[in-house]
Design a protein around this motif. Structure first.
Motif, PDB file in Angstrom:
ATOM      1  N   PHE A  71       0.828  -1.209   0.000  1.00  0.00           N
ATOM      2  CA  PHE A  71       0.000   0.000   0.000  1.00  0.00           C
ATOM      3  C   PHE A  71       0.859   1.253   0.000  1.00  0.00           C
ATOM      4  N   ASP A  72       1.854   1.297   0.880  1.00  0.00           N
ATOM      5  CA  ASP A  72       2.672   2.504   1.020  1.00  0.00           C
ATOM      6  C   ASP A  72       3.438   2.839  -0.260  1.00  0.00           C
ATOM      7  N   ALA A  73       3.960   1.832  -0.939  1.00  0.00           N
ATOM      8  CA  ALA A  73       4.701   2.074  -2.179  1.00  0.00           C
ATOM      9  C   ALA A  73       3.777   2.615  -3.274  1.00  0.00           C
ATOM     10  N   VAL A  74       2.594   2.039  -3.380  1.00  0.00           N
ATOM     11  CA  VAL A  74       1.648   2.508  -4.403  1.00  0.00           C
ATOM     12  C   VAL A  74       1.135   3.901  -4.043  1.00  0.00           C
ATOM     13  N   ALA A  75       0.882   4.147  -2.763  1.00  0.00           N
ATOM     14  CA  ALA A  75       0.447   5.476  -2.336  1.00  0.00           C
ATOM     15  C   ALA A  75       1.520   6.516  -2.653  1.00  0.00           C
ATOM     16  N   ALA A  76       2.785   6.159  -2.465  1.00  0.00           N
ATOM     17  CA  ALA A  76       3.883   7.081  -2.786  1.00  0.00           C
ATOM     18  C   ALA A  76       3.906   7.385  -4.283  1.00  0.00           C
ATOM     19  N   GLN A  77       3.687   6.367  -5.131  1.00  0.00           N
ATOM     20  CA  GLN A  77       3.633   6.575  -6.579  1.00  0.00           C
ATOM     21  C   GLN A  77       2.485   7.521  -6.927  1.00  0.00           C
ATOM     22  N   LEU A  78       1.332   7.314  -6.299  1.00  0.00           N
ATOM     23  CA  LEU A  78       0.178   8.165  -6.566  1.00  0.00           C
ATOM     24  C   LEU A  78       0.408   9.587  -6.048  1.00  0.00           C
ATOM     25  N   ASN A  79       1.041   9.714  -4.889  1.00  0.00           N
ATOM     26  CA  ASN A  79       1.366  11.043  -4.357  1.00  0.00           C
ATOM     27  C   ASN A  79       2.292  11.789  -5.310  1.00  0.00           C
ATOM     28  N   ALA A  80       3.272  11.084  -5.854  1.00  0.00           N
ATOM     29  CA  ALA A  80       4.211  11.697  -6.797  1.00  0.00           C
ATOM     30  C   ALA A  80       3.486  12.178  -8.061  1.00  0.00           C
ATOM     31  N   ALA A  81       2.398  11.494  -8.408  1.00  0.00           N
ATOM     32  CA  ALA A  81       1.606  11.892  -9.576  1.00  0.00           C
ATOM     33  C   ALA A  81       0.610  12.997  -9.235  1.00  0.00           C
ATOM     34  N   GLY A  82       0.510  13.346  -7.945  1.00  0.00           N
ATOM     35  CA  GLY A  82      -0.353  14.449  -7.533  1.00  0.00           C
ATOM     36  C   GLY A  82      -1.825  14.108  -7.390  1.00  0.00           C
ATOM     37  N   VAL A  83      -2.140  12.852  -7.020  1.00  0.00           N
ATOM     38  CA  VAL A  83      -3.560  12.494  -6.895  1.00  0.00           C
ATOM     39  C   VAL A  83      -4.226  13.255  -5.757  1.00  0.00           C
ATOM     40  N   GLU A  84      -5.527  13.410  -5.867  1.00  0.00           N
ATOM     41  CA  GLU A  84      -6.353  14.029  -4.832  1.00  0.00           C
ATOM     42  C   GLU A  84      -6.966  12.909  -3.995  1.00  0.00           C
ATOM     43  N   TRP A  85      -6.483  12.762  -2.761  1.00  0.00           N
ATOM     44  CA  TRP A  85      -6.996  11.714  -1.869  1.00  0.00           C
ATOM     45  C   TRP A  85      -8.334  12.143  -1.283  1.00  0.00           C
ATOM     46  N   ILE A  86      -9.279  11.234  -1.296  1.00  0.00           N
ATOM     47  CA  ILE A  86     -10.579  11.452  -0.670  1.00  0.00           C
ATOM     48  C   ILE A  86     -10.513  10.918   0.766  1.00  0.00           C
ATOM     49  N   ALA A  87      -9.923   9.726   0.929  1.00  0.00           N
ATOM     50  CA  ALA A  87      -9.795   9.111   2.256  1.00  0.00           C
ATOM     51  C   ALA A  87      -8.769   7.991   2.198  1.00  0.00           C
ATOM     52  N   VAL A  88      -8.075   7.802   3.305  1.00  0.00           N
ATOM     53  CA  VAL A  88      -7.218   6.638   3.518  1.00  0.00           C
ATOM     54  C   VAL A  88      -7.650   6.065   4.858  1.00  0.00           C
ATOM     55  N   GLU A  89      -8.100   4.805   4.835  1.00  0.00           N
ATOM     56  CA  GLU A  89      -8.686   4.215   6.033  1.00  0.00           C
ATOM     57  C   GLU A  89      -8.177   2.803   6.272  1.00  0.00           C
ATOM     58  N   ASP A  90      -7.913   2.511   7.537  1.00  0.00           N
ATOM     59  CA  ASP A  90      -7.665   1.139   7.955  1.00  0.00           C
ATOM     60  C   ASP A  90      -9.004   0.571   8.393  1.00  0.00           C
ATOM     61  N   ARG A  91      -9.425  -0.488   7.721  1.00  0.00           N
ATOM     62  CA  ARG A  91     -10.701  -1.136   8.031  1.00  0.00           C
ATOM     63  C   ARG A  91     -10.418  -2.561   8.485  1.00  0.00           C
ATOM     64  N   GLU A  92     -11.444  -3.225   8.939  1.00  0.00           N
ATOM     65  CA  GLU A  92     -11.301  -4.603   9.416  1.00  0.00           C
ATOM     66  C   GLU A  92     -10.692  -5.508   8.354  1.00  0.00           C
ATOM     67  N   LYS A  93     -11.078  -5.325   7.113  1.00  0.00           N
ATOM     68  CA  LYS A  93     -10.619  -6.223   6.048  1.00  0.00           C
ATOM     69  C   LYS A  93      -9.347  -5.761   5.350  1.00  0.00           C
TER      70      LYS A  93
END
Length: 116
Positions: A71-93
């Motif tokens: 997750f963290d590596a893909v999130a870093a790639q998306l951050n580098a591309a400048g994505v607009e995050w709506i939410a990042v959540e830790d859920r049961e699953k």
């Protein structure tokens, strides 16, 4: 009876060149050429249309999900591309990160918990 396997998705937009560039930068940075964008064997076809609004007024109606191991590596790639995050959540699953493309369509990266 046969179970159908999805192979591609058509995404209509009023600004196809901008949206295509965003998807390549965020999700397929090694993509080259014209036509469909290959997202690991699933093809994304972006089509210019004049019968859709410029922004999606119901972005939760359909969400493209990407199952990821790191997750963290893909999130870093998306951050580098400048994505607009709506939410990042830790859920049961698992861990879910929801973001939007320039037209307001929602996408998610999901890292499932083992055994979930």
């Amino acid at each position: 009876m046969t179970t159908l396997k999805p192979a591609s998705m058509l995404l209509g937009t009023t600004r196809p060149a901008e949206l295509r560039a965003w998807y390549i930068k965020a999700l397929a940075p090694t993509s080259t050429g014209e036509g469909a964008i290959d997202l690991g064997g699933f093809l994304l076809v972006i089509d210019g249309r004049d019968d859709v609004q410029s922004m999606n007024s119901e972005p939760v109606r359909s969400i493209i999900n990407f199952h990821v191991d790191d997750f963290d590596a893909v999130a870093a790639q998306l951050n580098a591309a400048g994505v607009e995050w709506i939410a990042v959540e830790d859920r049961e699953k698992g861990r879910f990160g929801t973001f939007a493309d320039p037209d307001g369509n929602y996408l998610q990266i999901i890292s499932w918990r083992k055994g979930a």
